[in-house]
Design an enzyme around this catalytic site. Sequence first.
Site, PDB file in Angstrom:
ATOM      1  N   LYS A 279       0.817  -1.225   0.000  1.00 43.26           N
ATOM      2  CA  LYS A 279       0.000   0.000   0.000  1.00 43.26           C
ATOM      3  C   LYS A 279       0.849   1.272   0.000  1.00 43.26           C
ATOM      4  O   LYS A 279       2.024   1.262   0.340  1.00 43.26           O
ATOM      5  CB  LYS A 279      -0.970  -0.028   1.180  1.00 43.26           C
TER       6      LYS A 279
ATOM      7  N   ARG B  85      -3.995  -9.867   4.698  1.00 40.26           N
ATOM      8  CA  ARG B  85      -4.366  -9.936   3.271  1.00 40.26           C
ATOM      9  C   ARG B  85      -3.158  -9.451   2.484  1.00 40.26           C
ATOM     10  O   ARG B  85      -2.780  -8.284   2.608  1.00 40.26           O
ATOM     11  CB  ARG B  85      -5.591  -9.052   3.028  1.00 40.26           C
TER      12      ARG B  85
HETATM   13  C1  9MG Z   1     -10.167  -5.093  -1.504  1.00 42.46           C
HETATM   14  N1  9MG Z   1      -9.208  -4.576  -0.542  1.00 42.46           N
HETATM   15  C2  9MG Z   1      -8.143  -3.766  -0.798  1.00 42.46           C
HETATM   16  N2  9MG Z   1      -7.509  -3.479   0.348  1.00 42.46           N
HETATM   17  C3  9MG Z   1      -8.170  -4.131   1.335  1.00 42.46           C
HETATM   18  C4  9MG Z   1      -8.011  -4.218   2.728  1.00 42.46           C
HETATM   19  O1  9MG Z   1      -7.052  -3.558   3.352  1.00 42.46           O
HETATM   20  N3  9MG Z   1      -8.863  -4.974   3.424  1.00 42.46           N
HETATM   21  C5  9MG Z   1      -9.874  -5.622   2.790  1.00 42.46           C
HETATM   22  N4  9MG Z   1     -10.704  -6.360   3.552  1.00 42.46           N
HETATM   23  N5  9MG Z   1     -10.082  -5.569   1.477  1.00 42.46           N
HETATM   24  C6  9MG Z   1      -9.249  -4.823   0.763  1.00 42.46           C
END
Ligand code: 9MG
Length: 275
Positions: free
Chosen positions: A220, A254
């Site tokens: 990110k 994630r």
């Molecule tokens: C789809 N998406 C992109 N970034 C995300 C994040 O930090 N959390 C979740 N749940 N979905 C995300």
Amino acid sequence: MFLQCGKFRLSLERPLVMGVVNVTPDSFSDGGLFADTARAVAHARQLVEEGADILDIGGESTRPGAAPVSLEEERRRVLPVLEALAGGKIPVSVDTRKPGLMREAIAAGAAMVNDVTALSGAGALEAVAKTPVAVCLMHMQGEPGTMQSNPDYRDVVREVRDYLDGRVSAAVAAGIARERIVVDPGFGFGKTLEHNLALLSSLRELRLPGVALLVGLSRKAMLGKLTGREPKDRVHASVAAALAAVQNGAHIVRVHDVAATRDALTVWQAVKNQN
Ligand code: 9MG
């Protein structure tokens, strides 16, 4: 503690890795590399080999400034990939905020719905409530198109916690058991670097009784701000962020880089098991 994810019952005693599969031509982190079904499926299978515990399939980019996608287009991108992967050895999540696609994805075998709008859209709670799937309820301030223009909080940790608490109550009231619920502070979704760091350092305050905590920091912009690196060169920073998240109480991370994250978490777990 467990997460009930369709027919899968996942133990949360060790951190879980959710592998990201973007089926979007405009994704910020992989430039739409997996926009074609066969390549997306191959990539997903590779992530399973690398040790992913859950796959998250998305057909609409939520990066800042991203344009919305129609239901028809999102369905065209996501469903063939989901159909190819559902029935495998790990649960498949669908990343969507459209109740119509949630319903079709669940019918096609999705075991989880990851909604960046926390099932706040009309008909979203109803689309999942009477099914066995897990749900991820994420916090976002604003809309993907404009959310990074002027994020503003008095107390970001308290406000995010209160929001997630409210969405968990709404989900439970709709009939979704707590063991099916995951909450997520939504790093980068209407947050400055300072907001993100405040949330990451106080993550434990976002753990709500009986529900899992998921964190998405992988590649990110906040990691770009800290390191000066482009998305594809943020693997080391992403692994460090995942470790910080797990150390501070996250149950699920994630990530794009499953193998690197899995190795780091294996070492972290071995040290933790000594205590
Ligand atoms: C789809 N998406 C992109 N970034 C995300 C994040 O930090 N959390 C979740 N749940 N979905 C995300």
